[in-house]
Design an enzyme around this catalytic site. Structure first.
Site, PDB file in Angstrom:
ATOM      1  N   GLY A  16       9.810  16.793 -24.549  1.00  0.00           N
ATOM      2  CA  GLY A  16      11.189  16.510 -24.169  1.00  0.00           C
ATOM      3  C   GLY A  16      11.560  16.923 -22.763  1.00  0.00           C
ATOM      4  O   GLY A  16      12.738  17.179 -22.487  1.00  0.00           O
ATOM      5  N   ASN A 111      12.612   2.329 -22.000  1.00  0.00           N
ATOM      6  CA  ASN A 111      11.465   3.240 -22.160  1.00  0.00           C
ATOM      7  C   ASN A 111      10.964   3.649 -20.793  1.00  0.00           C
ATOM      8  O   ASN A 111      11.066   2.890 -19.825  1.00  0.00           O
ATOM      9  CB  ASN A 111      10.343   2.510 -22.921  1.00  0.00           C
ATOM     10  CG  ASN A 111       9.099   3.370 -23.080  1.00  0.00           C
ATOM     11  OD1 ASN A 111       9.184   4.541 -23.441  1.00  0.00           O
ATOM     12  ND2 ASN A 111       7.926   2.801 -22.795  1.00  0.00           N
ATOM     13  N   HIS A 113       7.431   4.642 -19.033  1.00  0.00           N
ATOM     14  CA  HIS A 113       6.001   4.545 -19.286  1.00  0.00           C
ATOM     15  C   HIS A 113       5.247   5.086 -18.072  1.00  0.00           C
ATOM     16  O   HIS A 113       5.537   4.694 -16.948  1.00  0.00           O
ATOM     17  CB  HIS A 113       5.606   3.092 -19.563  1.00  0.00           C
ATOM     18  CG  HIS A 113       4.151   2.936 -19.849  1.00  0.00           C
ATOM     19  ND1 HIS A 113       3.599   3.264 -21.073  1.00  0.00           N
ATOM     20  CD2 HIS A 113       3.124   2.545 -19.066  1.00  0.00           C
ATOM     21  CE1 HIS A 113       2.288   3.051 -21.028  1.00  0.00           C
ATOM     22  NE2 HIS A 113       1.968   2.618 -19.819  1.00  0.00           N
ATOM     23  N   SER A 140       7.084   3.762 -14.618  1.00  0.00           N
ATOM     24  CA  SER A 140       7.962   2.587 -14.728  1.00  0.00           C
ATOM     25  C   SER A 140       9.037   2.811 -15.783  1.00  0.00           C
ATOM     26  O   SER A 140       8.759   3.400 -16.828  1.00  0.00           O
ATOM     27  CB  SER A 140       7.147   1.357 -15.161  1.00  0.00           C
ATOM     28  OG  SER A 140       6.055   1.121 -14.307  1.00  0.00           O
ATOM     29  N   THR A 145      11.118  -4.599 -25.383  1.00  0.00           N
ATOM     30  CA  THR A 145      11.067  -5.888 -26.082  1.00  0.00           C
ATOM     31  C   THR A 145      10.008  -5.765 -27.169  1.00  0.00           C
ATOM     32  O   THR A 145       9.236  -4.789 -27.177  1.00  0.00           O
ATOM     33  CB  THR A 145      10.715  -7.026 -25.097  1.00  0.00           C
ATOM     34  OG1 THR A 145       9.458  -6.718 -24.489  1.00  0.00           O
ATOM     35  CG2 THR A 145      11.789  -7.194 -24.031  1.00  0.00           C
ATOM     36  N   ASP A 149       5.234  -2.501 -24.200  1.00  0.00           N
ATOM     37  CA  ASP A 149       5.124  -2.264 -22.750  1.00  0.00           C
ATOM     38  C   ASP A 149       5.174  -3.546 -21.923  1.00  0.00           C
ATOM     39  O   ASP A 149       4.628  -3.606 -20.815  1.00  0.00           O
ATOM     40  CB  ASP A 149       3.834  -1.482 -22.419  1.00  0.00           C
ATOM     41  CG  ASP A 149       3.829  -0.074 -23.012  1.00  0.00           C
ATOM     42  OD1 ASP A 149       4.915   0.453 -23.312  1.00  0.00           O
ATOM     43  OD2 ASP A 149       2.734   0.483 -23.186  1.00  0.00           O
TER      44      ASP A 149
HETATM   45  N1  NHR Z   1       7.828  -0.563 -29.332  1.00  0.00           N
HETATM   46  C1  NHR Z   1       7.946  -1.826 -28.907  1.00  0.00           C
HETATM   47  N2  NHR Z   1       8.107  -2.770 -29.828  1.00  0.00           N
HETATM   48  N3  NHR Z   1       7.885  -2.173 -27.597  1.00  0.00           N
HETATM   49  C2  NHR Z   1       7.673  -1.232 -26.671  1.00  0.00           C
HETATM   50  O1  NHR Z   1       7.620  -1.603 -25.398  1.00  0.00           O
HETATM   51  C3  NHR Z   1       7.518   0.127 -27.057  1.00  0.00           C
HETATM   52  C4  NHR Z   1       7.601   0.431 -28.425  1.00  0.00           C
HETATM   53  C5  NHR Z   1       7.447   1.742 -28.879  1.00  0.00           C
HETATM   54  C6  NHR Z   1       7.163   2.753 -27.994  1.00  0.00           C
HETATM   55  C7  NHR Z   1       6.610   3.564 -25.720  1.00  0.00           C
HETATM   56  C8  NHR Z   1       5.133   3.394 -25.431  1.00  0.00           C
HETATM   57  C9  NHR Z   1       4.660   3.784 -24.069  1.00  0.00           C
HETATM   58  O2  NHR Z   1       5.465   4.007 -23.154  1.00  0.00           O
HETATM   59  C10 NHR Z   1       7.039   2.460 -26.637  1.00  0.00           C
HETATM   60  C11 NHR Z   1       7.242   1.161 -26.157  1.00  0.00           C
HETATM   61  C12 NHR Z   1       3.378   4.598 -28.543  1.00  0.00           C
HETATM   62  C13 NHR Z   1       2.283   3.752 -28.606  1.00  0.00           C
HETATM   63  C14 NHR Z   1       1.294   3.855 -29.742  1.00  0.00           C
HETATM   64  O3  NHR Z   1       0.245   3.216 -29.711  1.00  0.00           O
HETATM   65  C15 NHR Z   1       2.144   2.804 -27.614  1.00  0.00           C
HETATM   66  C16 NHR Z   1       3.057   2.700 -26.603  1.00  0.00           C
HETATM   67  C17 NHR Z   1       4.165   3.539 -26.538  1.00  0.00           C
HETATM   68  C18 NHR Z   1       4.313   4.492 -27.516  1.00  0.00           C
HETATM   69  N4  NHR Z   1       1.589   4.645 -30.812  1.00  0.00           N
HETATM   70  C19 NHR Z   1       0.773   4.829 -32.014  1.00  0.00           C
HETATM   71  C20 NHR Z   1       1.340   4.000 -33.197  1.00  0.00           C
HETATM   72  O4  NHR Z   1       0.546   3.615 -34.048  1.00  0.00           O
HETATM   73  C21 NHR Z   1       0.783   6.249 -32.509  1.00  0.00           C
HETATM   74  C22 NHR Z   1       0.354   7.249 -31.487  1.00  0.00           C
HETATM   75  C23 NHR Z   1       0.776   8.645 -31.903  1.00  0.00           C
HETATM   76  O5  NHR Z   1       1.495   8.828 -32.895  1.00  0.00           O
HETATM   77  O6  NHR Z   1       0.397   9.589 -31.175  1.00  0.00           O
HETATM   78  O7  NHR Z   1       2.590   3.819 -33.266  1.00  0.00           O
HETATM   79  O8  NHR Z   1       3.448   3.856 -23.838  1.00  0.00           O
HETATM   80  C1  GAR Z   2       5.998  11.264 -20.459  1.00  0.00           C
HETATM   81  O1  GAR Z   2       5.005  11.403 -19.471  1.00  0.00           O
HETATM   82  C2  GAR Z   2       6.202   9.807 -20.800  1.00  0.00           C
HETATM   83  O2  GAR Z   2       6.064   8.965 -19.706  1.00  0.00           O
HETATM   84  C3  GAR Z   2       5.088   9.598 -21.780  1.00  0.00           C
HETATM   85  O3  GAR Z   2       5.032  10.782 -22.548  1.00  0.00           O
HETATM   86  C4  GAR Z   2       5.507  11.868 -21.776  1.00  0.00           C
HETATM   87  C5  GAR Z   2       6.602  12.557 -22.537  1.00  0.00           C
HETATM   88  O4  GAR Z   2       6.958  13.749 -21.912  1.00  0.00           O
HETATM   89  N1  GAR Z   2       5.360   8.481 -22.620  1.00  0.00           N
HETATM   90  C6  GAR Z   2       4.402   7.843 -23.252  1.00  0.00           C
HETATM   91  O5  GAR Z   2       3.229   8.063 -23.059  1.00  0.00           O
HETATM   92  C7  GAR Z   2       4.880   6.786 -24.218  1.00  0.00           C
HETATM   93  N2  GAR Z   2       3.763   6.248 -24.882  1.00  0.00           N
HETATM   94  P1  GAR Z   2       8.261  14.549 -22.346  1.00  0.00           P
HETATM   95  O6  GAR Z   2       8.261  14.657 -23.852  1.00  0.00           O
HETATM   96  O7  GAR Z   2       8.083  15.890 -21.706  1.00  0.00           O
HETATM   97  O8  GAR Z   2       9.457  13.813 -21.835  1.00  0.00           O
END
Ligand code: NHR
Ligand code: GAR
Length: 228
Positions: A16, A111, A113, A140, A145, A149
């Site tokens: 966080g 989000n 990323h 970014s 959507t 990503d």
């Molecule tokens: N959901 C949608 N539909 N679209 C996006 O653009 C999203 C989203 C949910 C999260 C953040 C994202 C990132 O910034 C995000 C964007 C988790 C995963 C993932 O693979 C991928 C991308 C992002 C967040 N999660 C696994 C799953 O099965 C679990 C991983 C874990 O629990 O540690 O959900 O990168």
């Molecule tokens: C951040 O670096 C963020 O960009 C990344 O996780 C970290 C969270 O840090 N997000 C992802 O990788 C989403 N898949 P925080 O909990 O200290 O804010």
């Protein structure tokens, strides 16, 4: 006349630090929003303690207690909608969101990323950047959507990759930029400078065809072409 408050719900899964950056900017009166609630899918996320310390409502919903993603997402939606938020902010939220959930908040959910999208979508980004011997990396902010990503990106910032970086030192450098650009991104939306219109973005009333940058890194080719 005082304008209506702009309500934000922040979704987290861990530390966080981005949440903290947002809290700090709100407290410093640099960000005109109210953080209505913080939701985590993990009860032990440190970000929940940060929210409590700031007197913000907290919600924890353990995804492991649900038999499907749709059921978990429906439970989140029910809790979130009690706050009637204007914006949902994913700040290190680690669960992929279902189409129904995303479409319910379409144009009202963003989000952050840790890559220069469209490069390096998905997870384990910093190690992949190092493996490819990249010299420039960054972060970014995009609208969410259904396709992971892939939503429209409106704000980015670059950092250099240094010769002795490992994934941790690189992640720290990227996170310093995250803490600057995420509050700024939210501010643009709260101030209605940025508008999402059926997948097209407007900044100050003009179509935003490519993302804005907070910082850019000067590369060797920039130097050789004499640009500033
Ligand atoms: N959901 C949608 N539909 N679209 C996006 O653009 C999203 C989203 C949910 C999260 C953040 C994202 C990132 O910034 C995000 C964007 C988790 C995963 C993932 O693979 C991928 C991308 C992002 C967040 N999660 C696994 C799953 O099965 C679990 C991983 C874990 O629990 O540690 O959900 O990168
Ligand atoms: C951040 O670096 C963020 O960009 C990344 O996780 C970290 C969270 O840090 N997000 C992802 O990788 C989403 N898949 P925080 O909990 O200290 O804010």
């Amino acid at each position: 006349m005082k304008s209506k408050e702009f309500r934000v719900v922040v979704l987290i899964s861990g530390n966080g630090s981005n949440l903290q950056a947002i809290i700090d900017q709100v407290k410093a009166q640099q960000l005109p929003v109210v953080i209505s609630a913080v939701l985590s899918n993990k009860a032990d996320a440190y970000g929940i303690q940060r929210a409590k310390a700031a007197n913000i409502d907290t919600i924890t919903i353990n995804n492991q207690e649900f038999t499907s993603r749709d059921a978990f997402d429906a439970a989140m939606q029910q809790e979130i909608d009690k706050y009637q938020p204007d914006l949902i902010v994913l700040a290190g939220f680690m669960r992929i969101l279902s189409d129904d959930f995303v479409n319910h908040y379409l144009g009202r959910m963003i989000n952050i990323h840790p890559s220069l999208l469209p490069d390096y979508r998905g997870l384990n980004v910093h190690q992949r950047v190092l493996n490819d011997s990249k010299t420039v990396h960054g972060v970014s902010v995009h609208y969410v959507t259904p396709e992971l990503d892939h939503g429209p990106v409106f704000l980015q910032s670059q950092v250099p990759v240094k010769p002795n970086d490992d994934a941790d030192t690189l992640a720290k450098r990227v996170q310093q930029e995250e803490h600057k650009i995420y509050p700024l991104a939210i501010k643009w939306i709260a101030e209605k400078r940025l508008d999402y219109n059926h997948g097209n973005l407007l900044l100050d009333g003009k179509p935003l065809h490519s993302p804005q940058f907070l910082h850019k890194v000067m590369t060797e080719s920039d130097r050789q072409s004499g640009s500033h």
